[in-house]
Design a protein around this motif. Structure first.
Motif, PDB file in Angstrom:
ATOM      1  N   ARG A  59       3.196  -1.434  -5.302  1.00 46.44           N
ATOM      2  CA  ARG A  59       3.713  -2.717  -4.822  1.00 46.44           C
ATOM      3  C   ARG A  59       3.768  -3.704  -5.988  1.00 46.44           C
ATOM      4  O   ARG A  59       2.974  -3.623  -6.908  1.00 46.44           O
ATOM      5  CB  ARG A  59       2.855  -3.280  -3.686  1.00 46.44           C
ATOM      6  CG  ARG A  59       1.403  -3.531  -4.035  1.00 46.44           C
ATOM      7  CD  ARG A  59       0.608  -4.056  -2.835  1.00 46.44           C
ATOM      8  NE  ARG A  59      -0.784  -4.276  -3.187  1.00 46.44           N
ATOM      9  CZ  ARG A  59      -1.731  -3.358  -3.092  1.00 46.44           C
ATOM     10  NH1 ARG A  59      -1.442  -2.148  -2.645  1.00 46.44           N
ATOM     11  NH2 ARG A  59      -2.976  -3.627  -3.428  1.00 46.44           N
ATOM     12  N   ALA A  60       4.713  -4.630  -5.889  1.00 47.25           N
ATOM     13  CA  ALA A  60       4.907  -5.589  -6.972  1.00 47.25           C
ATOM     14  C   ALA A  60       3.806  -6.647  -6.978  1.00 47.25           C
ATOM     15  O   ALA A  60       3.273  -7.018  -5.932  1.00 47.25           O
ATOM     16  CB  ALA A  60       6.272  -6.266  -6.823  1.00 47.25           C
ATOM     17  N   PHE A  61       3.471  -7.112  -8.174  1.00 47.59           N
ATOM     18  CA  PHE A  61       2.493  -8.181  -8.371  1.00 47.59           C
ATOM     19  C   PHE A  61       1.151  -7.872  -7.694  1.00 47.59           C
ATOM     20  O   PHE A  61       0.487  -8.757  -7.152  1.00 47.59           O
ATOM     21  CB  PHE A  61       3.036  -9.525  -7.873  1.00 47.59           C
ATOM     22  CG  PHE A  61       4.220 -10.009  -8.638  1.00 47.59           C
ATOM     23  CD1 PHE A  61       4.068 -10.633  -9.865  1.00 47.59           C
ATOM     24  CD2 PHE A  61       5.507  -9.814  -8.150  1.00 47.59           C
ATOM     25  CE1 PHE A  61       5.172 -11.068 -10.585  1.00 47.59           C
ATOM     26  CE2 PHE A  61       6.617 -10.240  -8.874  1.00 47.59           C
ATOM     27  CZ  PHE A  61       6.442 -10.866 -10.092  1.00 47.59           C
ATOM     28  N   SER A  62       0.754  -6.606  -7.747  1.00 45.55           N
ATOM     29  CA  SER A  62      -0.516  -6.213  -7.115  1.00 45.55           C
ATOM     30  C   SER A  62      -1.707  -6.848  -7.813  1.00 45.55           C
ATOM     31  O   SER A  62      -2.768  -7.025  -7.208  1.00 45.55           O
ATOM     32  CB  SER A  62      -0.660  -4.686  -7.129  1.00 45.55           C
ATOM     33  OG  SER A  62      -0.675  -4.192  -8.463  1.00 45.55           O
ATOM     34  N   HIS A  80      -1.774 -11.662 -17.682  1.00 44.98           N
ATOM     35  CA  HIS A  80      -1.824 -10.266 -17.245  1.00 44.98           C
ATOM     36  C   HIS A  80      -0.849  -9.453 -18.082  1.00 44.98           C
ATOM     37  O   HIS A  80       0.232  -9.932 -18.443  1.00 44.98           O
ATOM     38  CB  HIS A  80      -1.452 -10.153 -15.765  1.00 44.98           C
ATOM     39  CG  HIS A  80      -1.327  -8.724 -15.287  1.00 44.98           C
ATOM     40  ND1 HIS A  80      -0.123  -8.049 -15.248  1.00 44.98           N
ATOM     41  CD2 HIS A  80      -2.267  -7.850 -14.850  1.00 44.98           C
ATOM     42  CE1 HIS A  80      -0.333  -6.819 -14.816  1.00 44.98           C
ATOM     43  NE2 HIS A  80      -1.621  -6.680 -14.567  1.00 44.98           N
ATOM     44  N   VAL A  81      -1.236  -8.209 -18.405  1.00 44.36           N
ATOM     45  CA  VAL A  81      -0.335  -7.291 -19.091  1.00 44.36           C
ATOM     46  C   VAL A  81      -0.179  -6.039 -18.243  1.00 44.36           C
ATOM     47  O   VAL A  81      -1.141  -5.571 -17.634  1.00 44.36           O
ATOM     48  CB  VAL A  81      -0.842  -6.912 -20.507  1.00 44.36           C
ATOM     49  CG1 VAL A  81      -0.909  -8.132 -21.398  1.00 44.36           C
ATOM     50  CG2 VAL A  81      -2.204  -6.222 -20.457  1.00 44.36           C
ATOM     51  N   GLU A  82       1.037  -5.533 -18.172  1.00 43.68           N
ATOM     52  CA  GLU A  82       1.298  -4.273 -17.455  1.00 43.68           C
ATOM     53  C   GLU A  82       1.021  -3.135 -18.431  1.00 43.68           C
ATOM     54  O   GLU A  82       1.889  -2.368 -18.821  1.00 43.68           O
ATOM     55  CB  GLU A  82       2.751  -4.254 -16.966  1.00 43.68           C
ATOM     56  CG  GLU A  82       3.113  -3.071 -16.090  1.00 43.68           C
ATOM     57  CD  GLU A  82       2.705  -3.233 -14.635  1.00 43.68           C
ATOM     58  OE1 GLU A  82       2.900  -2.280 -13.862  1.00 43.68           O
ATOM     59  OE2 GLU A  82       2.207  -4.307 -14.267  1.00 43.68           O
ATOM     60  N   MET A  83      -0.239  -3.058 -18.834  1.00 45.74           N
ATOM     61  CA  MET A  83      -0.675  -2.103 -19.856  1.00 45.74           C
ATOM     62  C   MET A  83      -2.147  -1.801 -19.634  1.00 45.74           C
ATOM     63  O   MET A  83      -2.807  -2.410 -18.792  1.00 45.74           O
ATOM     64  CB  MET A  83      -0.494  -2.690 -21.262  1.00 45.74           C
ATOM     65  CG  MET A  83       0.933  -2.705 -21.762  1.00 45.74           C
ATOM     66  SD  MET A  83       1.544  -1.071 -22.216  1.00 45.74           S
ATOM     67  CE  MET A  83       0.641  -0.763 -23.736  1.00 45.74           C
TER      68      MET A  83
END
Length: 348
Positions: A59-62, A80-83
């Motif tokens: 889901r987005a922005f979890s 926040h980093v998507e890493m």
């Protein structure tokens, strides 16, 4: 430049599944633990940065749910980093260098158990030519392992020895998912057997950074970040030499890893063959203790395993087991992205 150190590290007990807990419920004890180690409260933290992946949660922005657990009111300075959380630590380190904050909380988490990690990770691949073929993460690692064997850099017994050493070292790590002797098992994708691959599991980790004298107030022996850098390989696997990792070598050079020897190295090598590549790129001799925690072969929570490598290296300095340590984190297929940090303790 300001002196910045890791002053506290906490992690979950990594498990094959934590379906009875949400991401927030899994993360909360870790946040309480890392704050309790320093005596800090949420209001004392100058900057907060997290790492996670919406692809795992589906889901987005979890990550915004986790912020409810951190406590975002009154308003906090947050990013926040998507890493992997290791890259969140890099951002927090940069923030502290600017002088805008003196302390930072960094956390990351991943629940791999709900879906197929091997398939989810294909979303990291080139979306036009490679991803439509759906080569999973283990198959790509097997290509790298076979390239190493064909080049004469390793063989299957040597890979099995890496797995055996890592799992044996993990016996002393109460947080590890796999501990003690583990059978090498059947081929998963030749030449990689089950024992050459990381376990699938859920987990979270958190660290606290502090600058200058604030670090010495919060920790008896801070782990000072003497250098940190990250680099990336070409996105196309076909234009890379999978037996080498120039990006790791360059990141280590820029971080100052080659200036003086290290006594410990925590390498984010989810597959045994990747430890072979990293040892060569980082010029690690047999006198360097590699992954005394057991490494990613003992516990590999997606998006947290890299931060754990840095945390484990820092914890060794906190305990006095290490004086100068190297920590490495990776992301993407076949060691595509690599971050290297050099940590030191004060002279004894």
């Amino acid at each position: 430049m300001r002196d910045i150190a890791l002053v506290a590290f906490a992690q979950t007990d990594h498990r094959r599944t934590s379906e009875e807990f949400s991401e927030v419920e899994m993360l909360m004890p870790v946040l309480h633990d890392v704050l309790d180690q320093t005596g800090l409260k949420t209001a004392d933290i100058g900057f907060t940065c997290s790492g996670s992946s919406d692809y795992l949660a589906g889901r987005a922005f979890s990550f915004t749910l986790a912020l409810d657990g951190v406590g975002a009111w009154p308003p906090i300075s947050e990013s926040h980093v998507e890493m992997d959380g290791a890259w969140a630590l890099y951002e927090a380190w940069t923030k502290l260098l600017t002088g805008d904050a003196d302390t930072a909380l960094v956390y990351s988490y991943g629940k791999s158990s709900p879906g197929s990690v091997r398939d989810v990770l294909t979303r990291q691949l080139d979306p036009y030519y490679v991803a439509p073929l759906w080569p999973d993460s283990v198959a790509l690692a097997a290509l790298q392992a076979q390239a190493l064997i064909d080049a004469g850099d390793t063989d299957e017994p040597a890979l099995a020895a890496v797995a055996a050493r890592s799992r044996a070292d993990a016996a002393a790590n109460s947080h590890a998912q796999l501990r003690g002797p583990v059978p090498q098992g059947d081929y998963l994708v030749r030449p990689l057997r089950t024992g050459d691959c990381p376990p699938i599991g859920d987990g979270a980790a958190a660290v606290i950074l502090a600058a200058g004298e604030r670090a010495r107030q919060l920790c008896e022996r801070p782990a000072w970040i003497r250098g940190i850098d990250h680099r990336i390989e070409a996105h196309g696997l076909g234009v890379r030499d999978l037996t080498d990792s120039p990006s790791t070598r360059l990141a280590a050079e820029k971080a100052g890893a080659f200036e003086r020897p290290v006594d410990t190295a925590e390498l984010h090598a989810p597959f045994t063959s990747q430890e072979v590549v990293l040892r060569k790129a980082l010029r690690l001799g047999d006198d360097v203790r590699v992954n005394p925690s057991g490494g990613a072969l003992a516990a590999n929570p997606i998006m947290a395993a890299g931060l754990i490598r840095i945390g484990e290296a820092a914890a060794g300095i906190h305990r006095g087991d290490s004086d100068r340590a190297l920590a490495h984190a990776t992301s993407g297929p076949c060691l595509q992205q690599n971050l290297v940090a050099v940590l030191e303790g004060d002279p004894r």
